[in-house]
Every structure is written in structure tokens, then in C-alpha cells.
Scaffold this motif. Structure first.
Motif, short mmCIF file in Angstrom:
data_model
loop_
_atom_site.label_atom_id
_atom_site.label_comp_id
_atom_site.label_asym_id
_atom_site.label_seq_id
_atom_site.Cartn_x
_atom_site.Cartn_y
_atom_site.Cartn_z
N ARG A 82 -28.64 11.42 -43.74
CA ARG A 82 -29.43 10.18 -43.84
C ARG A 82 -28.60 9.01 -43.27
N GLY A 83 -27.57 8.59 -43.94
CA GLY A 83 -26.77 7.50 -43.37
C GLY A 83 -25.88 6.86 -44.41
N ILE A 84 -25.27 5.71 -44.03
CA ILE A 84 -24.39 4.97 -44.94
C ILE A 84 -24.86 3.53 -45.02
N GLN A 85 -25.06 3.09 -46.26
CA GLN A 85 -25.39 1.70 -46.55
C GLN A 85 -24.19 1.15 -47.31
N GLY A 86 -23.20 0.67 -46.55
CA GLY A 86 -21.87 0.47 -47.09
C GLY A 86 -21.65 -0.74 -47.95
N ILE A 143 -25.84 3.42 -39.71
CA ILE A 143 -24.60 2.82 -40.24
C ILE A 143 -24.90 1.36 -40.52
N GLU A 144 -24.73 0.96 -41.79
CA GLU A 144 -25.00 -0.44 -42.16
C GLU A 144 -23.88 -0.98 -43.04
N ASN A 145 -23.31 -2.13 -42.61
CA ASN A 145 -22.27 -2.81 -43.39
C ASN A 145 -21.14 -1.85 -43.79
N LEU A 180 -25.77 -1.54 -37.95
CA LEU A 180 -26.01 -2.92 -38.35
C LEU A 180 -24.76 -3.49 -39.00
N HIS A 181 -24.29 -4.61 -38.44
CA HIS A 181 -23.20 -5.40 -39.04
C HIS A 181 -22.04 -4.52 -39.51
N SER A 182 -21.58 -3.64 -38.62
CA SER A 182 -20.51 -2.71 -38.97
C SER A 182 -19.43 -2.73 -37.89
N ASN A 183 -18.26 -2.27 -38.27
CA ASN A 183 -17.16 -2.12 -37.32
C ASN A 183 -16.97 -0.63 -37.06
N VAL A 184 -17.26 -0.22 -35.81
CA VAL A 184 -17.22 1.19 -35.45
C VAL A 184 -16.22 1.38 -34.32
N ALA A 185 -15.30 2.33 -34.49
CA ALA A 185 -14.30 2.62 -33.45
C ALA A 185 -14.22 4.13 -33.26
N VAL A 191 -26.71 -4.14 -33.94
CA VAL A 191 -26.83 -5.56 -34.24
C VAL A 191 -25.64 -5.98 -35.09
N GLY A 192 -24.88 -6.99 -34.60
CA GLY A 192 -23.75 -7.52 -35.37
C GLY A 192 -22.55 -6.60 -35.37
#
Length: 531
Positions: free
Chosen positions: A316-320, A337-339, A354-359, A374-375
Motif C-alpha cells: 500500500r504505502g507509507i504515510q510517514g 510515499i507521503e511525509n 508527497l512532501h518527502s525526501n527520497v534518495a 509534489v514537495g
């Protein structure tokens, strides 16, 4: 004898000892240094400056008086030089005085032995010289028997070790998380690995008769890992349990799966497991899951921490909530991926960020039915692929492609040094031109000028080799850089103002909406090209 090379010969007369200079082709001119090294061996006194001047102005048929004393009759002379690595030896022959004795084949062989050559003497080369004596000519007189290098041991894996495969897209654009070929299930008794043993090399012999050791080969002995066993000959590895297999830091890891039937919460506490973990529910805020293998979550990850030695798959995903963390040595595959903060040594594949830091060291892909970013910031070592980046509200969104700074630093260093090298080469060329023209007009150069001319010629030869190497190396580095600059940002929908693009340290700000495009680095700029 038909000698095509320029060479010199001693001559003893009643009034002293002379040096005769014989011309050769343009490519084979006399070098003063060789004469200067030869005469002391024969214990002949001479005026170095006068001789240097005479050799520099030499045209052909020149006779130079070295000393007023007649010299004893000299026989044919052989000079032998062994290379530093002892793999080759060269010989140069010098003519006898008039009526002087010639070297016999036995004498030549004896001289080679005296010079230290005990193996690889080329009898055909000696015969070639005896048939047609060429003086001041370099003969490859001896050569080593090269070593035969062996082969390293080789592993053949019988499971998927390529974790670069990505989830398939369904016809409707959604991502299929049900058939992930990057997960490698195994059954008890499955073969995991076959070892092909190392092949040892054979030593060679250098020209001095000493052995040349072959390159060291990598010998490997299989050792059973946890949940594995070996065949009787020790060349095959099998699993002893049902589970998941993965290759981590060069080692085969077979793990039983820790199966969590519901949520990771107060009923389970934090989980730290040496294998892979499957969570059939959610991972609740404040809890953590650490696995040396893979982590698979059927539900939602909230403000929790997941760290895996293999992959992380969130169906499903991560709502951090600003505190969720995903870290994986392998790939990260998730619905959204959110926050959250996400780090992957492989690729990241999702439908929305959304509004996350992904590397990620590999690609970051946000496509499918939604496919928006977004963000926050997205950083990739290769490519970023999105459907939509930013928003109509101008939300600050950073998309960055990285570069390996090592190659760029070397390229910049050569680029800075090259003009200085060319300037020095131009000065040496001018010096040679000026002094050569003065000699052609009949001017007799002083010893200092002759020495300066000789030095300029050596400098030019050295610098031309350096320039050639630098040009070749710059081509290599540009090719490497072009391979790195192959990274790009793909937008299959819209990228909005407010997005900042950074490709190999070159920034680019999005000022207006752009659709169906690729952003690449070309030369020193970032530009948009067709998708």
C-alpha cells in the motif's frame, strides 16, 4: 655491408685518433650522447664541446680529430642493455677500426652471457647481424618466456541476483505488486551455487634466467552458510530450508521468514530479525522493523522506521507523518510515499511522492495512474521518471541527478594544465626553429647554444608525448562524463513552476509549465528535449 643507419667509426692515424661520421636516413641520425658514452669506454680523450659542435653540424663524410695520440687497434664492439623488468635485452654493435677484428658468433654469445643474459638469446638475430652488419642499430637480442596466468575461481548462482528488475505496469497504468520477480523464494534442496575452481598459472623465465611468477589467482573454498549445505566435492551449495534467498555483501543468505499475521504494534513490539519479515497488517507509528533480508508489508506504514538489508516492498504505502523512515540496501517498491524519508541503494518505484525526501543510487520512478511528485526533494544517481512534478500552487519541489566527482576532478585538472603544456611546447619548438635556421645559414653555434638545441629537442619530444597522452585521457574522461550525463529527468505529463532541477551540479529553475519532456545536461547547460 650495407648500413642504412648513421654510424661512427674510430680511425687511428700517425698524427692521432680520428672519428669518422657516416650519414644515414633522415629517421636515423647520429646522437651525440651515444658517441659521448662510447668514447670513454675506449679510454679516448677528446674535446667534448668541439665534438658536440661537429656532430650537430654533421652532414656526411666528416672526419673529426679527437686526440693527437694514435690509438691501439679496436675490434668490433657489442653493447648490451637489459630492460628493468628483465623481459627483454637489446644489443647495439659498433664497427672496428680499419683492419680491426670482427666479432664471431661465439664471441657474441660470450658477451651476452657476460652481460647477464642466461635465457632467451635470439640466435636468428645474431645470424642476421653476421650476414649484414648494421652498426648503431638496435637489435632485440633476447626475450623472456612469458608467464601463463591462471584463472580465478568463478561462482555461478542459480537464483536471481539482478535486483534491477522493476514491477510490471498493468494495462490501466497501475503497478502490479503481486508478481515481484525480485523476490527469490527457495525450497529445501534447491541448488543455490556452483563453484568452478581456480586454474593455476605457469611461471615464465626472464632473460637473466630467473622465474617470472604468474599473477596470483583467487582461490576460493566454499563454506556452508546458515541454512545451507555443500555437496560431497564441496563445489555446490544447497538450501536446507524453505525461505527467501538473497546475495548480501557477496554472501548467500537463506532465511526463514518471520511472518507477522497482523499489525506491528504493541502486541509485537519492535522487530529485529536476521532473515526476511512479512507483515500482513500495518506498521503503526512509533514502531520499527529491522531485517537482514527483505521487508514486505501488506498494509500501510505510518510514522514508523523500516530498515532492510535487502528490499522493502509496501503493497500500500507509507504515510510517514514527518517521522516515517524507509532504508534499504536493495530496492524500495511502494504504492505511495507521503511525509517520509526514503533511502535506497537500488531503485525506488512508486505511484506518488508527497512532501518527502527520497534518495536512490538507481532510478526513482513515480509513474502509473497517478505518477506525481509534489514537495520535498528527489535525488537519483541515474534517472528520475515522473508523470507530474510540482503543482499549480508553485510548491517547491527539487529533482536532482547526481554525478561521480572523481572523474570530473581529473578532467578539470588536465584541462587546467593543458594550456601551460602547450605554451611550453611552443617555446621549445621556437627555440629549435631559431637555432636550426642559424645553423643553416652557416653560423657556427657555441657549445652552450648546441646544448640548448639538444635540450629543446628532448623537451619537445617529451612534451609531445605528454600532450598526446593528455588528449587521449581527456577523450576517455569525456566519454565517461557523457555516460554519466546520460542521466535525465523524464516528465510524461506536466512539470510546474516552483520545481528546481539539478543535473550533475548544474541548476535549472522551471519558470513556466512544460509538458511531455526530458531534461538533460548538454555541455554546461540543462535543456529540455522531446520526451
Amino acid at each position: 655491408m650495407s648500413n642504412k643507419n648513421a654510424y661512427f667509426q674510430l680511425q687511428s692515424r700517425s698524427d692521432g685518433t680520428y672519428l669518422l661520421l657516416y650519414p644515414g636516413s633522415e629517421q636515423n641520425k647520429l646522437v651525440f650522447r651515444e658517441i659521448d658514452e662510447y668514447l670513454p669506454v675506449k679510454q679516448i680523450e677528446y674535446d667534448k664541446e668541439n665534438l658536440m659542435r661537429a656532430v650537430s653540424n654533421f652532414v656526411g663524410g666528416t672526419s673529426i680529430k679527437l686526440t693527437g695520440k694514435p690509438h691501439a687497434k679496436e675490434k668490433e664492439y657489442l653493447y648490451v642493455q637489459i630492460s628493468e623488468d628483465k623481459r627483454k635485452a637489446i644489443a647495439r654493435f659498433y664497427p672496428p677500426m680499419e683492419n680491426g677484428a670482427l666479432l664471431t658468433k661465439a664471441e657474441i654469445v660470450s658477451e651476452l652471457v657476460r652481460a647477464g643474459i642466461k635465457f632467451g638469446a635470439k640466435e636468428k638475430v645474431i645470424d642476421q647481424f653476421l650476414e649484414n652488419r648494421q652498426y648503431c642499430y638496435t637489435y632485440l637480442i633476447a626475450e623472456a618466456m612469458p608467464q601463463v596466468d591462471g584463472k580465478n575461481a568463478v561462482f555461478t548462482y542459480h537464483f536471481n541476483t539482478d535486483l534491477s528488475r522493476k514491477p510490471k505496469l498493468n494495462v490501466d497504468g497501475s503497478v502490479d505488486f503481486h508478481q515481484l520477480e525480485t523476490i527469490c523464494p527457495v525450497r529445501e534442496g534447491d541448488k543455490l551455487l556452483t563453484l568452478t575452481p581456480a586454474v593455476m598459472g605457469k611461471p615464465g623465465i626472464d632473460v637473466t634466467g630467473r622465474p617470472i611468477a604468474p599473477a596470483t589467482v583467487k582461490k576460493v573454498t566454499l563454506r556452508p552458510e546458515k541454512n545451507t549445505c555443500l555437496s560431497e566435492d564441496g563445489l555446490e551449495m544447497y538450501t536446507t530450508v524453505d525461505g527467501l534467498v538473497s546475495l548480501i555483501a557477496g554472501k548467500i543468505f537463506v532465511s526463514n521468514i518471520y511472518d507477522v499475521p497482523a499489525n506491528v504494534d504493541t502486541s509485537t513490539g519492535d522487530i529485529k530479525f536476521p532473515g526476511s519479515v512479512i507483515v500482513h497488517g500495518n506498521v503503526i507509528t512509533g514502531f520499527s522493523v529491522e531485517a537482514e533480508g527483505d521487508i514486505i508489508v501488506d498494509g500501510v506504514v505510518e510514522g514508523a522506521s523500516l530498515k532492510a538489508g535487502g528490499q522493502i516492498v509496501l503493497k500500500r504505502g507509507i504515510q510517514g507523518m514527518g517521522r516515517g523512515i524507509l532504508e534499504a540496501k536493495g530496492n524500495i517498491i511502494t504504492k505511495f510515499i507521503e511525509n517520509a524519508t526514503v533511502k535506497s541503494d537500488g531503485y525506488v518505484s512508486t505511484e506518488a511522492i508527497l512532501h518527502s525526501n527520497v534518495a536512490a543510487k538507481g532510478d526513482v520512478t513515480a509513474t502509473g495512474r497517478k505518477g506525481f511528485v509534489v514537495g520535498g526533494s528527489i535525488r537519483s544517481g541515474n534517472c528520475i521518471s515522473v508523470r507530474t512534478a510540482g503543482s499549480t500552487m508553485g510548491t517547491t519541489t527539487i529533482l536532482e541527478i547526481g554525478a561521480d566527482p572523481v572523474y570530473m576532478e581529473e578532467f578539470q585538472k588536465i584541462n587546467d594544465e593543458f594550456p601551460l603544456l602547450e605554451e611550453e611546447l611552443e617555446k621549445a619548438t621556437q627555440t629549435i626553429g631559431i637555432l636550426t635556421r642559424r645553423m643553416k645559414t652557416g653560423e657556427r653555434l657555441s657549445a652552450d647554444k648546441i646544448a640548448k638545441l639538444e635540450e629543446a629537442r628532448e623537451t619537445k619530444e617529451r612534451l609531445e608525448k605528454q600532450v598526446q597522452y593528455m588528449l587521449s585521457r581527456m577523450d576517455d574522461l569525456e566519454e565517461i562524463a557523457s555516460m554519466q550525463s546520460g542521466g535525465c529527468i523524464r516528465v510524461s505529463g506536466v512539470i510546474y513552476p516552483g520545481c528546481k532541477v539539478m543535473i550533475y551540479n548544474t541548476p535549472y529553475h522551471i519558470r513556466s509549465e512544460m509538458k511531455y519532456c526530458r531534461l538533460i545536461k548538454e555541455h554546461a547547460d540543462v535543456r529540455m528535449v522531446e520526451y
